[in-house]
Design a protein around this motif. Structure first.
Motif, short mmCIF file in Angstrom:
data_model
loop_
_atom_site.label_atom_id
_atom_site.label_comp_id
_atom_site.label_asym_id
_atom_site.label_seq_id
_atom_site.Cartn_x
_atom_site.Cartn_y
_atom_site.Cartn_z
N ARG A 1 0.82 -1.19 0.00
CA ARG A 1 0.00 0.00 0.00
C ARG A 1 0.87 1.25 0.00
N GLY A 2 2.01 1.22 0.70
CA GLY A 2 2.87 2.38 0.74
C GLY A 2 3.47 2.72 -0.60
N SER A 3 3.64 1.72 -1.48
CA SER A 3 4.22 1.97 -2.79
C SER A 3 3.32 2.83 -3.65
N ASP A 4 2.01 2.96 -3.32
CA ASP A 4 1.07 3.74 -4.10
C ASP A 4 0.77 5.09 -3.46
N ARG A 5 1.41 5.45 -2.38
CA ARG A 5 1.10 6.68 -1.69
C ARG A 5 1.82 7.86 -2.34
N ALA A 6 1.15 9.00 -2.28
CA ALA A 6 1.75 10.22 -2.80
C ALA A 6 2.93 10.63 -1.93
N MET A 7 3.99 11.11 -2.56
CA MET A 7 5.18 11.50 -1.80
C MET A 7 6.01 12.49 -2.61
N ALA A 8 6.87 13.20 -1.88
CA ALA A 8 7.85 14.10 -2.49
C ALA A 8 9.09 14.14 -1.62
N ARG A 9 10.25 13.97 -2.24
CA ARG A 9 11.54 14.14 -1.56
C ARG A 9 12.34 15.16 -2.36
N MET A 10 12.47 16.35 -1.80
CA MET A 10 13.01 17.46 -2.57
C MET A 10 14.32 17.96 -1.99
N THR A 11 15.22 18.35 -2.90
CA THR A 11 16.42 19.10 -2.53
C THR A 11 16.32 20.47 -3.18
N VAL A 12 17.19 21.39 -2.79
CA VAL A 12 17.09 22.77 -3.26
C VAL A 12 18.32 23.16 -4.08
N MET A 13 18.17 24.21 -4.86
CA MET A 13 19.29 24.74 -5.65
C MET A 13 19.38 26.25 -5.44
N LYS A 14 20.54 26.79 -5.74
CA LYS A 14 20.74 28.23 -5.57
C LYS A 14 19.93 29.00 -6.59
N HIS A 15 19.45 30.14 -6.17
CA HIS A 15 18.75 31.04 -7.09
C HIS A 15 19.75 31.68 -8.04
N SER A 16 19.30 31.98 -9.22
CA SER A 16 20.17 32.70 -10.15
C SER A 16 20.47 34.11 -9.64
N ASN A 17 19.44 34.72 -9.04
CA ASN A 17 19.62 36.03 -8.41
C ASN A 17 19.10 35.95 -6.98
#
Length: 235
Positions: free
Chosen positions: A96-112
């Motif tokens: 059941r966990g394989s069908d759950r919504a998820m997000a694992r995010m990293t960040v990047m530097k802004h151009s400005n």
């Protein structure tokens, strides 16, 4: 006058019967072709019965083996009968966990980089399922439900006397006014040059809700993929 009703002569004898049932006609013997057809039919019935018996035996032999996987796993766990139920429970939870919504995010530097603003997602080192990436800094919920939200922002610059703050912001839809739903602080201190503001909370979200992370000074953020992250998992 002569008496005709009495005589000394005996009645004539009854002739012997040659055959008691003279009207019966003996049946003819069956032909050879009929016998062969009957033998073939009986052979076919015997063969069909044998095949059905063999198929039933194979079915009964193989079916129990399909249900012995969890039992064999449980026996390896310690031969405890209660372990079998635990293994089945954990397996269903993983499925059941394989069908759950998820997000694992990293960040990047802004151009400005500006003094304050939203963190931008580094999609090269992030993963999404049933959650959509919107205009660099927002994540849009596709499935309504309870989500566990986690945020970790690491700061590497700043004044020791001022705490560093990160916010998780929510808006109901794209044009809606945003609101603060999570907030975390950290302080660099006089000796340490790095601090991390971590937070985690369960939030009920509707379809179309959007989340983002905001900081007061983007230049103070450590943008290493392991230092600053954001995650959300549907429960």
């Amino acid at each position: 006058m002569i008496n005709t009703y009495h005589t000394s002569m005996a009645p004539p004898p009854i002739p012997p019967r040659m055959n008691r049932y003279p009207f019966l006609i003996p049946a003819p013997e069956p032909s050879r072709g009929y016998s062969k057809a009957l033998l073939r039919f009986l052979a076919a019935v015997v063969l069909l019965h044998f095949l059905l018996s063999l198929g039933g035996f194979v079915y009964l032999l193989l079916v129990p083996r399909k249900g012995t996987n969890s039992t064999s796993i449980a026996s390896k766990k310690g031969n405890n009968p209660s372990d079998e139920g635990k293994v089945a429970f954990h397996t269903s939870e993983r499925e059941r966990g394989s069908d759950r919504a998820m997000a694992r995010m990293t960040v990047m530097k802004h151009s400005n980089q500006t003094e304050s603003g939203y963190l931008q997602w580094n999609m090269a080192h992030s993963s999404l399922r049933d959650i959509y990436y919107y205009k660099k800094s927002w994540l849009t919920v596709e499935l309504a439900g309870d989500y566990f939200i986690s945020s970790r922002v690491t700061f590497s610059k700043g004044k020791p006397e001022q705490p560093l703050i990160s916010w998780v912001k929510l808006r109901k839809y794209k044009e809606a006014k945003e609101e603060d739903v999570m907030k975390a602080y950290c302080s660099l201190g006089s000796r340490s040059q790095v601090c991390t503001a971590s937070q985690g909370e369960m939030i009920t979200l509707e379809k179309g809700n959007q989340l983002s992370v905001w900081v007061e000074d983007l230049s103070q953020v450590d943008y290493d993929v392991k230092a600053t992250t954001f995650g959300m998992h549907r429960l």
